[in-house]
Motif scaffolding. Structure first.
Motif, mmCIF file in Angstrom:
data_model
loop_
_atom_site.group_PDB
_atom_site.id
_atom_site.type_symbol
_atom_site.label_atom_id
_atom_site.label_comp_id
_atom_site.label_asym_id
_atom_site.label_seq_id
_atom_site.Cartn_x
_atom_site.Cartn_y
_atom_site.Cartn_z
ATOM 1 N N GLY A 103 0.894 -1.149 0.000
ATOM 2 C CA GLY A 103 0.000 0.000 0.000
ATOM 3 C C GLY A 103 0.934 1.200 0.000
ATOM 4 N N ASP A 104 0.454 2.338 0.485
ATOM 5 C CA ASP A 104 1.320 3.518 0.539
ATOM 6 C C ASP A 104 2.137 3.555 1.830
ATOM 7 O OD1 ASP A 104 1.153 5.188 -1.778
ATOM 8 O OD2 ASP A 104 -0.954 5.554 -1.284
ATOM 9 N N GLY A 105 3.263 4.225 1.767
ATOM 10 C CA GLY A 105 4.080 4.420 2.961
ATOM 11 C C GLY A 105 5.226 5.350 2.636
ATOM 12 N N GLY A 106 5.775 5.987 3.650
ATOM 13 C CA GLY A 106 6.913 6.881 3.428
ATOM 14 C C GLY A 106 7.649 7.118 4.732
ATOM 15 N N ALA A 107 8.806 7.745 4.642
ATOM 16 C CA ALA A 107 9.580 8.044 5.856
ATOM 17 C C ALA A 107 10.435 9.278 5.640
ATOM 18 C CB ALA A 107 10.463 6.861 6.240
ATOM 19 N N ILE A 108 10.761 9.908 6.764
ATOM 20 C CA ILE A 108 11.652 11.072 6.782
ATOM 21 C C ILE A 108 12.838 10.693 7.661
ATOM 22 C CG2 ILE A 108 11.878 13.464 7.615
ATOM 23 C CD1 ILE A 108 8.783 13.671 7.165
ATOM 24 N N LEU A 109 14.040 10.992 7.187
ATOM 25 C CA LEU A 109 15.247 10.757 7.990
ATOM 26 C C LEU A 109 15.963 12.078 8.219
ATOM 27 C CD1 LEU A 109 17.027 7.649 6.390
ATOM 28 C CD2 LEU A 109 15.285 7.678 8.171
ATOM 29 N N THR A 110 16.560 12.186 9.376
ATOM 30 C CA THR A 110 17.417 13.342 9.651
ATOM 31 C C THR A 110 18.318 13.022 10.847
ATOM 32 O OG1 THR A 110 17.472 15.713 10.202
ATOM 33 C CG2 THR A 110 15.606 14.471 11.066
ATOM 34 N N ASN A 111 19.426 13.734 10.925
ATOM 35 C CA ASN A 111 20.282 13.612 12.119
ATOM 36 C C ASN A 111 20.007 14.730 13.104
ATOM 37 O OD1 ASN A 111 21.656 11.271 11.309
ATOM 38 N ND2 ASN A 111 22.926 12.470 9.913
ATOM 39 N N ASP A 112 19.090 15.629 12.729
ATOM 40 C CA ASP A 112 18.792 16.803 13.547
ATOM 41 C C ASP A 112 17.549 16.508 14.404
ATOM 42 O OD1 ASP A 112 17.616 19.226 14.379
ATOM 43 O OD2 ASP A 112 18.466 20.345 12.704
ATOM 44 N N GLY A 113 17.762 16.380 15.721
ATOM 45 C CA GLY A 113 16.680 16.012 16.626
ATOM 46 C C GLY A 113 15.530 17.013 16.615
ATOM 47 N N THR A 114 15.847 18.305 16.453
ATOM 48 C CA THR A 114 14.788 19.320 16.450
ATOM 49 C C THR A 114 13.921 19.179 15.197
ATOM 50 O OG1 THR A 114 16.404 20.736 17.524
ATOM 51 C CG2 THR A 114 14.411 21.819 16.735
ATOM 52 N N LEU A 115 14.576 18.965 14.054
ATOM 53 C CA LEU A 115 13.820 18.774 12.800
ATOM 54 C C LEU A 115 12.961 17.514 12.875
ATOM 55 C CD1 LEU A 115 16.094 19.451 9.667
ATOM 56 C CD2 LEU A 115 13.986 20.609 10.348
ATOM 57 N N ALA A 116 13.519 16.447 13.458
ATOM 58 C CA ALA A 116 12.780 15.180 13.556
ATOM 59 C C ALA A 116 11.524 15.378 14.407
ATOM 60 C CB ALA A 116 13.665 14.098 14.168
ATOM 61 N N LYS A 117 11.686 16.094 15.523
ATOM 62 C CA LYS A 117 10.545 16.317 16.422
ATOM 63 C C LYS A 117 9.464 17.142 15.702
ATOM 64 C CE LYS A 117 9.238 18.030 20.902
ATOM 65 N NZ LYS A 117 9.358 19.163 21.763
ATOM 66 N N LYS A 118 9.940 18.184 14.983
ATOM 67 C CA LYS A 118 8.986 19.041 14.258
ATOM 68 C C LYS A 118 8.239 18.218 13.200
ATOM 69 C CE LYS A 118 7.659 23.350 13.034
ATOM 70 N NZ LYS A 118 8.333 24.214 12.073
ATOM 71 N N ALA A 119 8.989 17.409 12.438
ATOM 72 C CA ALA A 119 8.362 16.604 11.377
ATOM 73 C C ALA A 119 7.337 15.640 11.993
ATOM 74 C CB ALA A 119 9.429 15.826 10.603
ATOM 75 N N ARG A 120 7.709 15.019 13.097
ATOM 76 C CA ARG A 120 6.780 14.070 13.745
ATOM 77 C C ARG A 120 5.514 14.787 14.206
ATOM 78 N NH1 ARG A 120 7.459 9.029 15.125
ATOM 79 N NH2 ARG A 120 9.718 8.967 15.048
ATOM 80 N N MET A 121 5.675 15.996 14.709
ATOM 81 C CA MET A 121 4.494 16.749 15.156
ATOM 82 C C MET A 121 3.622 17.171 13.967
ATOM 83 S SD MET A 121 6.050 19.020 18.267
ATOM 84 C CE MET A 121 4.513 19.808 18.723
ATOM 85 N N ILE A 122 4.257 17.642 12.886
ATOM 86 C CA ILE A 122 3.470 18.053 11.707
ATOM 87 C C ILE A 122 2.637 16.865 11.211
ATOM 88 C CG2 ILE A 122 3.585 18.796 9.275
ATOM 89 C CD1 ILE A 122 6.233 20.279 10.041
ATOM 90 N N ALA A 123 3.275 15.672 11.189
ATOM 91 C CA ALA A 123 2.586 14.482 10.671
ATOM 92 C C ALA A 123 1.500 13.985 11.622
ATOM 93 C CB ALA A 123 3.603 13.369 10.427
ATOM 94 N N ASN A 124 1.470 14.543 12.825
ATOM 95 C CA ASN A 124 0.535 14.050 13.845
ATOM 96 C C ASN A 124 -0.252 15.211 14.465
ATOM 97 O OD1 ASN A 124 -0.761 12.262 15.573
ATOM 98 N ND2 ASN A 124 0.929 12.204 17.061
#
Ligand SMILES: Cc1ncc(COP(=O)(O)O)c(C=O)c1O
Length: 384
Positions: free
Chosen positions: A194-215
């Motif tokens: 089916g569909d799926g995707g992922a975001i990778l980063t080494n920047d903890g602040t960016l990762a947290k922001k991306a996780r919040m945007i997606a949720n």
């Protein structure tokens, strides 16, 4: 007898891992861990480790991954983002949908990857980021990209939708720039059901922001710090991807072996321009094996008649699509705007046996031998 050599064969792949996949799915059903849960967390951890990234955020698809990554970077509204002219529309669509402006730059004729020389000509004071696409699974020269980005104060988004497992100088792509995005569309080297995707980063602040945007802009259940969206990699897809991830290295190895067979068998045949193997310390993921020929259409018909499926990536360069008419006149001098007529993708994947690969090579060699024979006959007719 017509031989069918498929471009992609997800049924045979499933047959080869059926027991593992079925039991993984069964356990998600029994535990009813459909949204979030242990399988998603485990996949995020395993995929981050596989790619060599500090953080992974599972999302709904590769297009969402790009949009969320761009939003997380918090670029000024209307900022210009440079995108290669040869890619799938998601690479540029995500820019526009994030309130930013797409600027297309050309690709290199040898690699089909973003040409930094052309990017330089298209920079303005409003340029704030580059989307580098590791197209066909071929890793971009990330040393050059990062040096260029540093010199011009640009953020780097890696669109690695086609490049799971690809390496630039022994580093897997996706978290070499600021942030990277992946698609798990079923036909990808690592594909979900089916569909799926992922975001990778080494920047903890960016990762947290991306996780919040997606949720929905939240960390805790009803604690919404801002308006986000809903973009999820679900538990069933995560568990399937965990199974497939265990096989991915082997599958990419097989793709590379096939690519080498094609290159050895087709070198010097007709006017074919073949993909180049990357330098020894890098690794192409060979999601696609794309050749260039002035006889693209006739060759594709010849192969189809021989039962060999082919593809086109991409039949129309992005700046020539109706969706980008608003950008004004198409720059016909761009290589990407000309090359789209000559590109043909040959079948590649772990579903192919050596005999299939030899059959494709034989069929292509036969096509060009016949074409050359016909030309010789024509010339004779003219001189006689
Ligand atoms: C280069 C590239 N970027 C982005 C995407 C978008 O991924 P998805 O189809 O999962 O939204 C794709 C998928 O085809 C792709 O090839």
């Amino acid at each position: 007898m017509i031989i069918i050599i498929k471009f992609l064969d997800l049924q045979s792949q499933y047959a080869s891992i059926r027991e593992e996949v079925d039991s993984a799915i069964q356990s998600v059903l029994v535990n009813a861990s459909f949204i979030g849960g242990a399988e998603l967390t485990a996949f995020e951890t395993e995929f981050a480790a596989f790619q060599g990234a500090a953080h992974c955020v599972g999302v709904g698809n590769g297009t969402d991954a790009l949009e969320i990554a761009l939003e997380a970077l918090d670029l000024p509204p209307g900022a210009e983002v440079i995108v290669p002219a040869n890619s799938f529309i998601a690479s540029s669509e995500a820019v526009t949908r994030s309130g930013l402006r797409v600027v297309f730059a050309d690709v290199n004729p040898d690699t089909y990857l973003l040409d930094l020389g052309d990017v330089k000509r298209r920079l303005t004071p409003r340029t704030k980021a580059l989307v580098v696409v590791h197209l066909y699974g071929n890793p971009c020269d990330m040393d050059a990209v990062l040096a260029f980005a540093k010199e011009h104060g640009l953020r780097v988004i890696e669109d690695a939708a086609q490049a799971h497992g690809a390496e630039w100088r022994q580093r897997r792509v996706g978290a070499i720039g600021d942030i990277g995005t992946f698609s798990f569309y079923p036909g990808k080297n690592l594909g979900a059901y089916g569909d799926g995707g992922a975001i990778l980063t080494n920047d903890g602040t960016l990762a947290k922001k991306a996780r919040m945007i997606a949720n929905h802009g939240r960390v805790a259940k009803y604690d919404h710090e801002f308006e986000g969206r809903n973009s999820r990699l679900d538990g069933l897809q995560a568990t399937i991807l965990r199974v497939k991830l265990r096989h991915l290295d082997g599958w990419i190895g097989r793709r590379n072996a096939i690519a080498r067979q094609y290159i050895e068998g087709l070198i010097g045949v007709g006017d074919l321009i073949l993909p180049q193997l990357p330098q020894a310390d890098s690794r192409h993921a060979f999601h696609l094996f794309v050749v260039r020929t002035a006889s693209r259409r006739a060759l594709a018909h010849h192969l189809e008649a021989a039962g060999i499926q082919t593809g086109r990536h991409y039949p129309v360069a992005l700046p020539k699509l109706a969706a980008y008419r608003y950008l004004g006149e198409v720059d016909v001098t761009m290589f990407a705007n000309q090359a789209d007529q000559y590109l043909l993708s040959l079948p590649i994947g772990e579903h192919l046996a050596d005999e299939d690969v030899h059959e494709v090579i034989r069929a292509i060699s036969g096509f060009f031998a016949r074409a050359e024979g016909l030309e010789a006959t024509d010339d004779e007719a003219i001189t006689r």
